[in-house]
Design an enzyme around this catalytic site. Structure first.
Site: not given
Ligand code: BES
Ligand code: ZN
Ligand code: ZN
Length: 485
Positions: A254, A259, A266, A277, A336, A338, A340
């Site tokens: 990834k 992000d 966020k 990220d 967010d 993104e 996946r």
């Molecule tokens: N990049 C984040 C995941 C992440 C968060 C990695 C904190 C490392 C530390 C990912 O893109 C994300 O924002 N995921 C969301 C998913 C949700 C919207 C279903 C999350 O984890 O809150």
């Molecule tokens: Zn992310």
């Molecule tokens: Zn994200």
């Protein structure tokens, strides 16, 4: 750091600092042994992993290191002990270090001699790492030379352990540097230049970089859609390393270079570290930097979808529907989620290479760090043998994994009324699992696949001896060990 070995007596090798394990003090000459045992007693030194005791005599500095019960020690403990040594070495500004390394005794630890040495080198190199590139140059202490004092019968294993440990550490630190650089530096374009320079350095690696036009032409609607809100062009990198066998392993990393969450923005606290990220992509780059040196027999393909996730008038919106490379449509619920969406394109693109195995490394969910913390990554696999091999590589390298289920029961949480799948489940519960389940329909059929969620492990909030604050380069050592087995 330069490494060498010797069979001489510890104190006959000139060094700024000599290191001895507390259980091994009895190997010293009678007089030193008596004096040191006295200090150990009077200082009430406890023989525990991570404990060190610095003893200054008229003619030398000696560091006594605790390991605790050898039978209970694992690779992560072992590396942590050496990372602790390196911190002390820096504190006393020693430049040359000699370490007594009684392999016969250390065999009580269930680690092979070669891996003991490899782990020691990694512990020292990773423990010494600091990202100081953008800071005023202070008097940072650097270690020039480390000498291991070993028994002669282990010469071959020690030399091999040193060589491999240096390669794996360098690759890990390369990945750490990339994660620690600000996202204004590590743009998709910058990372594609890094990839091309790796390919230029070695005839064993080729690298193709696709820009926005080519990505669109390929039909990667996920990568195009997520990158739409950013001024930075997306890139898709295809790395190829040619081994000697027919087996092909595809690695997907990834690469969201920042992000922000996109329009599903966020909160500021959660955004602070989001340059991390692209850690999956950074680790794949680190792995490719080491492949020409380690020369595994398998073919390795690296796929890196790279883009920035930003809000703007042109950004993808909740409710939009994107069409992925394999034709499946995705309803975007949260912009967010993104990672996946861009991984979906890369995973299905992997079919082109007729892979035996696909492994993706992704900072996919914050939920994974809630489940497993910062030291253990989440492993999902559609095949038990592959899961077991990765778990074994985790034990061997100290990069720990814990298997989580691809639970069929939760698949319906991702059903969309308007598209083939939606990118976020209704509930936040089980977020790491629903993230992994989203990826599953994009994996080519009949291919062994593992998804490694490094959302918790890619970044260290609180510094540990082995992993200072910031990017960890997580996965480089694990995957290199897997590939060379
Ligand atoms: N990049 C984040 C995941 C992440 C968060 C990695 C904190 C490392 C530390 C990912 O893109 C994300 O924002 N995921 C969301 C998913 C949700 C919207 C279903 C999350 O984890 O809150
Ligand atoms: Zn992310
Ligand atoms: Zn994200």
């Amino acid at each position: 750091m330069k490494f060498s070995l010797t069979q001489k007596f510890l104190f006959s090798v000139p060094a700024d600092l000599s290191v001895v394990f507390s259980f091994d003090v009895n190997s010293l000459d009678a007089e030193n042994r008596r004096r040191i045992e006295e200090v150990i007693r009077s200082e009430q030194f406890e023989d525990k992993v991570g404990n060190t005791l610095l003893i200054r005599t008229e003619d030398r500095k000696l560091l006594v290191v605790g390991l605790g019960k050898l039978e209970e020690l694992d690779m992560a403990d072992w590396q942590t002990a050496f990372a602790g040594v390196v911190r002390k070495v820096k504190e006393v500004h020693a430049k040359t270090v000699t370490i007594s390394f009684p392999i016969k005794e250390l065999n009580k630890i269930h680690i092979s001699p070669e891996n003991l040495v490899k782990g020691a080198v990694e512990g020292l190199e990773l423990g010494a790492y600091e990202f100081t590139k953008h800071k005023k140059k202070e008097n940072v202490s650097v270690i020039d030379k480390v000498t291991f004092v070993v028994e002669p019968q282990y010469d071959k294993e020690v030399k091999k352990g040193i060589a491999i440990g240096q390669i794996t550490s360098k690759a890990t630190l390369f990945a750490r540097d990339l994660v620690n650089e600000p996202s204004s530096v590590t743009t998709p374009t910058f990372l594609s230049l890094i990839a091309q320079s790796l390919a230029k350095e070695s005839p064993d690696i080729t690298c193709e970089v696709m820009g926005e036009k080519e990505i669109k032409k390929l039909g990667m609607g996920g990568l195009i859609g997520i990158s739409k809100g950013s001024d930075e062009d997306p890139k898709f990198i295809v790395f190829s390393y040619k081994g000697k066998t027919e087996k092909t392993i595809v690695l997907v990393g990834k690469g969201v270079t920042f992000d922000s969450g996109g329009l599903s923005l966020k909160p500021d606290k959660s955004m602070e570290t989001m340059k991390l990220d692209m850690a999956g992509a950074a680790s794949v780059l680190g792995i490719f930097s080491a492949l020409p040196k380690l020369k595994p027999s398998v073919n390795v393909i690296g796929l890196l979808p790279l883009c920035e996730n930003m809000p703007s008038g042109s950004a993808v919106k909740p409710g939009d529907i994107l069409t992925s490379y394999n034709g499946k449509t995705i309803e975007i619920i949260s912009t967010d989620a993104e990672g996946r969406v861009i991984l979906a394109d890369a995973l299905s693109y992997a079919h082109k290479f007729h892979p035996d195995v696909i492994i993706d490394l992704a900072t996919l969910t914050g939920a994974c760090s809630i489940a497993l913390g910062e030291e253990i990554a989440g492993l999902f696999a559609n095949e038990k043998i592959l899961a077991d091999q990765l778990l074994a590589a985790g034990k061997e390298t100290g990069e720990r994994l814990w298997e989580l289920p691809l639970a069929k029961e939760y698949e319906e949480l991702l059903k969309s009324p308007v598209a083939d799948i939606k990118n976020v489940a209704k509930t936040r519960a089980g977020g790491a699992i629903t993230g992994a389940l989203f990826l599953k329909p994009f994996v080519p059929e009949n291919v062994q696949w593992a998804h490694i969620d490094i959302g918790g492990t890619a970044w260290e909030e609180k510094s540990t001896p082995l992993m200072g604050e910031g990017g960890t380069g997580w996965g480089v050592r694990l995957i290199l060990s897997f590939l060379t087995k």
